[in-house]
Design a protein around this motif. Structure first.
Motif, PDB file in Angstrom:
ATOM      1  N   UNK A 114     -25.228 163.251 -14.455  1.00  0.00           N
ATOM      2  CA  UNK A 114     -24.533 164.512 -14.745  1.00  0.00           C
ATOM      3  C   UNK A 114     -25.457 165.697 -14.479  1.00  0.00           C
ATOM      4  N   UNK A 115     -26.748 165.547 -14.809  1.00  0.00           N
ATOM      5  CA  UNK A 115     -27.703 166.621 -14.553  1.00  0.00           C
ATOM      6  C   UNK A 115     -27.908 166.843 -13.056  1.00  0.00           C
ATOM      7  N   UNK A 116     -28.012 165.766 -12.307  1.00  0.00           N
ATOM      8  CA  UNK A 116     -28.254 165.904 -10.865  1.00  0.00           C
ATOM      9  C   UNK A 116     -27.036 166.435 -10.127  1.00  0.00           C
ATOM     10  N   UNK A 117     -25.859 166.327 -10.748  1.00  0.00           N
ATOM     11  CA  UNK A 117     -24.631 166.811 -10.111  1.00  0.00           C
ATOM     12  C   UNK A 117     -24.420 168.316 -10.263  1.00  0.00           C
ATOM     13  N   UNK A 118     -25.296 168.969 -11.049  1.00  0.00           N
ATOM     14  CA  UNK A 118     -25.151 170.414 -11.246  1.00  0.00           C
ATOM     15  C   UNK A 118     -25.434 171.149  -9.939  1.00  0.00           C
ATOM     16  N   UNK A 119     -24.581 172.093  -9.646  1.00  0.00           N
ATOM     17  CA  UNK A 119     -24.797 172.951  -8.494  1.00  0.00           C
ATOM     18  C   UNK A 119     -25.223 174.345  -8.962  1.00  0.00           C
ATOM     19  N   UNK A 120     -25.888 175.043  -8.112  1.00  0.00           N
ATOM     20  CA  UNK A 120     -26.251 176.445  -8.332  1.00  0.00           C
ATOM     21  C   UNK A 120     -27.208 176.645  -9.509  1.00  0.00           C
ATOM     22  N   UNK A 121     -28.018 175.639  -9.856  1.00  0.00           N
ATOM     23  CA  UNK A 121     -29.040 175.829 -10.886  1.00  0.00           C
ATOM     24  C   UNK A 121     -30.321 176.281 -10.189  1.00  0.00           C
ATOM     25  N   UNK A 122     -30.633 177.573 -10.292  1.00  0.00           N
ATOM     26  CA  UNK A 122     -31.786 178.104  -9.566  1.00  0.00           C
ATOM     27  C   UNK A 122     -33.079 177.856 -10.335  1.00  0.00           C
ATOM     28  N   UNK A 123     -34.190 178.242  -9.715  1.00  0.00           N
ATOM     29  CA  UNK A 123     -35.500 177.949 -10.306  1.00  0.00           C
ATOM     30  C   UNK A 123     -35.793 178.806 -11.531  1.00  0.00           C
ATOM     31  N   UNK A 124     -34.995 179.860 -11.760  1.00  0.00           N
ATOM     32  CA  UNK A 124     -35.210 180.711 -12.933  1.00  0.00           C
ATOM     33  C   UNK A 124     -34.645 180.098 -14.210  1.00  0.00           C
ATOM     34  N   UNK A 125     -33.840 179.059 -14.082  1.00  0.00           N
ATOM     35  CA  UNK A 125     -33.208 178.426 -15.237  1.00  0.00           C
ATOM     36  C   UNK A 125     -33.711 177.003 -15.431  1.00  0.00           C
ATOM     37  N   UNK A 126     -33.620 176.542 -16.672  1.00  0.00           N
ATOM     38  CA  UNK A 126     -33.950 175.147 -16.963  1.00  0.00           C
ATOM     39  C   UNK A 126     -32.927 174.566 -17.917  1.00  0.00           C
ATOM     40  N   UNK A 127     -32.807 173.247 -17.881  1.00  0.00           N
ATOM     41  CA  UNK A 127     -31.855 172.550 -18.753  1.00  0.00           C
ATOM     42  C   UNK A 127     -32.459 172.399 -20.135  1.00  0.00           C
ATOM     43  N   UNK A 128     -31.702 172.809 -21.145  1.00  0.00           N
ATOM     44  CA  UNK A 128     -32.149 172.673 -22.540  1.00  0.00           C
ATOM     45  C   UNK A 128     -31.769 171.294 -23.083  1.00  0.00           C
ATOM     46  N   UNK A 129     -30.513 170.920 -22.946  1.00  0.00           N
ATOM     47  CA  UNK A 129     -30.086 169.551 -23.258  1.00  0.00           C
ATOM     48  C   UNK A 129     -28.710 169.275 -22.664  1.00  0.00           C
ATOM     49  N   UNK A 130     -28.353 167.990 -22.655  1.00  0.00           N
ATOM     50  CA  UNK A 130     -27.105 167.516 -22.073  1.00  0.00           C
ATOM     51  C   UNK A 130     -26.275 166.865 -23.179  1.00  0.00           C
ATOM     52  N   UNK A 131     -25.031 167.341 -23.349  1.00  0.00           N
ATOM     53  CA  UNK A 131     -24.176 166.860 -24.432  1.00  0.00           C
ATOM     54  C   UNK A 131     -22.974 166.130 -23.821  1.00  0.00           C
ATOM     55  N   UNK A 132     -22.844 164.826 -24.053  1.00  0.00           N
ATOM     56  CA  UNK A 132     -21.670 164.131 -23.520  1.00  0.00           C
ATOM     57  C   UNK A 132     -20.388 164.632 -24.174  1.00  0.00           C
ATOM     58  N   UNK A 133     -19.338 164.784 -23.373  1.00  0.00           N
ATOM     59  CA  UNK A 133     -18.052 165.235 -23.886  1.00  0.00           C
ATOM     60  C   UNK A 133     -17.043 164.100 -23.980  1.00  0.00           C
ATOM     61  N   UNK A 134     -16.982 163.305 -22.951  1.00  0.00           N
ATOM     62  CA  UNK A 134     -15.999 162.233 -22.928  1.00  0.00           C
ATOM     63  C   UNK A 134     -16.460 161.142 -21.970  1.00  0.00           C
ATOM     64  N   UNK A 135     -16.235 159.885 -22.372  1.00  0.00           N
ATOM     65  CA  UNK A 135     -16.509 158.741 -21.513  1.00  0.00           C
ATOM     66  C   UNK A 135     -15.191 158.036 -21.186  1.00  0.00           C
ATOM     67  N   UNK A 136     -15.099 157.534 -19.973  1.00  0.00           N
ATOM     68  CA  UNK A 136     -13.952 156.727 -19.565  1.00  0.00           C
ATOM     69  C   UNK A 136     -14.510 155.435 -18.981  1.00  0.00           C
ATOM     70  N   UNK A 137     -14.256 154.323 -19.649  1.00  0.00           N
ATOM     71  CA  UNK A 137     -14.702 153.016 -19.180  1.00  0.00           C
ATOM     72  C   UNK A 137     -13.508 152.319 -18.540  1.00  0.00           C
ATOM     73  N   UNK A 138     -13.588 152.151 -17.219  1.00  0.00           N
ATOM     74  CA  UNK A 138     -12.451 151.680 -16.427  1.00  0.00           C
ATOM     75  C   UNK A 138     -11.237 152.576 -16.693  1.00  0.00           C
ATOM     76  N   UNK A 139     -10.217 152.067 -17.372  1.00  0.00           N
ATOM     77  CA  UNK A 139      -9.041 152.906 -17.641  1.00  0.00           C
ATOM     78  C   UNK A 139      -8.938 153.323 -19.110  1.00  0.00           C
ATOM     79  N   UNK A 140      -9.989 153.033 -19.890  1.00  0.00           N
ATOM     80  CA  UNK A 140      -9.977 153.400 -21.308  1.00  0.00           C
ATOM     81  C   UNK A 140     -10.526 154.815 -21.462  1.00  0.00           C
ATOM     82  N   UNK A 141      -9.652 155.790 -21.774  1.00  0.00           N
ATOM     83  CA  UNK A 141     -10.039 157.193 -21.825  1.00  0.00           C
ATOM     84  C   UNK A 141     -10.348 157.661 -23.248  1.00  0.00           C
ATOM     85  N   UNK A 142     -10.928 158.859 -23.338  1.00  0.00           N
ATOM     86  CA  UNK A 142     -11.129 159.521 -24.626  1.00  0.00           C
ATOM     87  C   UNK A 142     -12.193 158.904 -25.502  1.00  0.00           C
TER      88      UNK A 142
END
Length: 433
Positions: A114-142
């Motif tokens: 998820x971190x590597x998929x970020x676009x437009x993160x320039x060198x002036x910014x840094x990631x503070x933390x990553x918070x998962x919102x939702x997981x989908x395992x195969x067809x099991x959502x939410x």
């Protein structure tokens, strides 16, 4: 003797620095062992503007917490906020390990992608933390916790908090110069929400509004996860400045008027009376109608709440806030805030006090102004940040004074242009007193 079940939260605010030392009891509640608080004037709008003043405030608050808890503090979970912090939604998808059962390693790979998929993160910014919102395992959502689920692929989304490197570095520099180690840095709206929300509210849909001294923080939770956040650069200090301007008094006098006689909602102000105001530098005392004080406060508080309402509506989640709004922070203590917010938002509203505190000096933190620092402690425990090397048991107190004549440390300056200034809409009161 090392203490591995103790965590420390450090909230460096615009008007105050708060430190709380707590341990977790056998049922998962927080037992507060000590707290410290000191006045702060080294920040503006949650941004460091004076290193030495901020360091001195941190040391003073830490010394109080150590004295009360008899524990020497080394590692802290420090909060960070400000308009420079923003959040990015990022999608991710991975293949589950060969066993076909989701484990911790899979979740870590999911978040890294998820971190590597970020676009437009320039060198002036840094990631503070990553918070998962939702997981989908195969067809099991939410799914909020996919550990143990069987499947072949796992996809979903994460909420990634980023901030300007220079401003994060200034906060870290202050903490380290105060003699502390940084166990983690946590986005303060996340901490405040963790402290005041009940689980049913988090699942039903709720907006948490923390009105601090320099900033107002907004965080929206839907289906158990954070979905949106924003930091607004208008807050309780602006109310005090408006009073000082409106009644032509010193800032300290205006703050005292706000605390002792302030009301945010004119319909609740009660019977009018004249309030005596101390004259500036020996000048004669004067009086001001309480109704006029209320009008000044109500005008600015309404602006703050309208800015919050606009933020919530921009998020697209307004219709999903079945649990309404929770207002916390020192600014929520003004009488009438709850009722005014109900009128502005059109939602159910309550004032948020720290939840999940079971013992120790519980009563000393039972106040909305301690919501953020209690959330920082809770977040430390949730993420296993109470490490043996960070907290040692001793009654020795750290020094609190900055050496006389010490040279001001240079701030790391932001290279990007400053944000758009918020227009002051307050009407002028009393041209002549």
């Amino acid at each position: 003797m090392l203490k591995s079940n103790i965590a420390v939260g450090l909230d460096i605010g615009t008007t105050k620095v708060c430190v709380v030392v707590a341990e977790k009891d056998e049922i998962g509640k927080l037992n507060v062992l000590g707290k410290g608080r000191s006045n702060s004037d080294g920040l503006q709008r949650a941004t460091v503007v004076n290193i030495n003043k901020t360091v001195a405030a941190i040391r003073a608050a830490v010394a109080d917490a150590e004295r009360e808890s008899s524990i020497r503090i080394h590692g802290v979970n420090v909060g960070i906020s400000g308009a420079h912090v923003h959040c990015i939604h990022s999608n991710s998808e991975i293949s589950i390990n060969q066993t076909g059962i989701v484990n911790d390693s899979d979740v870590k790979r999911f978040l890294e992608k998820a971190k590597t998929n970020i676009r437009y993160l320039d060198i002036d910014h840094e990631i503070i933390h990553v918070i998962p919102q939702e997981f989908i395992v195969d067809d099991q959502e939410g799914l909020l916790d996919p550990i143990g689920m069987a499947g072949t692929t796992m996809r979903g989304s994460a909420y990634i908090v980023v901030g300007l490197r220079t401003k994060i570095r200034n906060i870290k520099q202050c903490v380290e110069k105060a003699g502390l180690e940084i166990s983690a840095v946590t986005f303060e709206p996340v901490a405040s929400g963790m402290a005041v929300m009940k689980e049913r509210e988090k699942k039903s849909g709720v907006v948490v509004i923390d009105i601090g001294g320099g900033t107002t923080e907004v965080a929206i939770y839907i289906d158990g996860a954070i979905r949106y956040s924003e930091v607004i650069k208008v807050a309780a200090n602006d109310v005090t400045h408006d009073i000082a301007h409106g009644v032509r008094a010193l800032y300290e006098v205006a703050e005292d008027l706000k605390i002792k006689h302030g009301c945010a909602y004119s319909k609740l102000s009660g019977e009018d009376e004249d309030l005596l105001i101390e004259g500036i530098e020996g000048r004669t005392q004067k009086s001001v109608p309480k109704s006029s004080l209320t009008m000044i406060i109500e005008a600015r508080m309404m602006e703050i709440l309208e800015l919050v309402r606009d933020s919530v509506q921009r998020s697209g989640y307004y219709e999903y806030l079945n649990a309404g709004a929770i207002i916390t922070g020192g600014g929520s203590l003004l009488p009438g805030t709850e009722e005014l917010a109900h009128d502005v938002f059109g939602l159910d509203v309550r004032i948020g006090y720290p939840e999940g505190v079971s013992g120790g000096i519980k009563g000393s933190v039972n106040n909305p102004m301690y919501a953020t620092v209690m959330g920082l402690v809770a977040h430390a425990f949730q993420n296993n940040l109470s490490a043996d090397h960070s907290f040692a048991s001793t009654a020795e107190i750290l020094p609190v004074d900055v050496p006389q004549g010490s040279r001001e440390e240079p701030l790391v300056q932001e290279q990007t242009p400053s944000g758009k200034k918020i227009v002051d809409r307050m009407k002028k009161f009393w041209d002549n007193l």
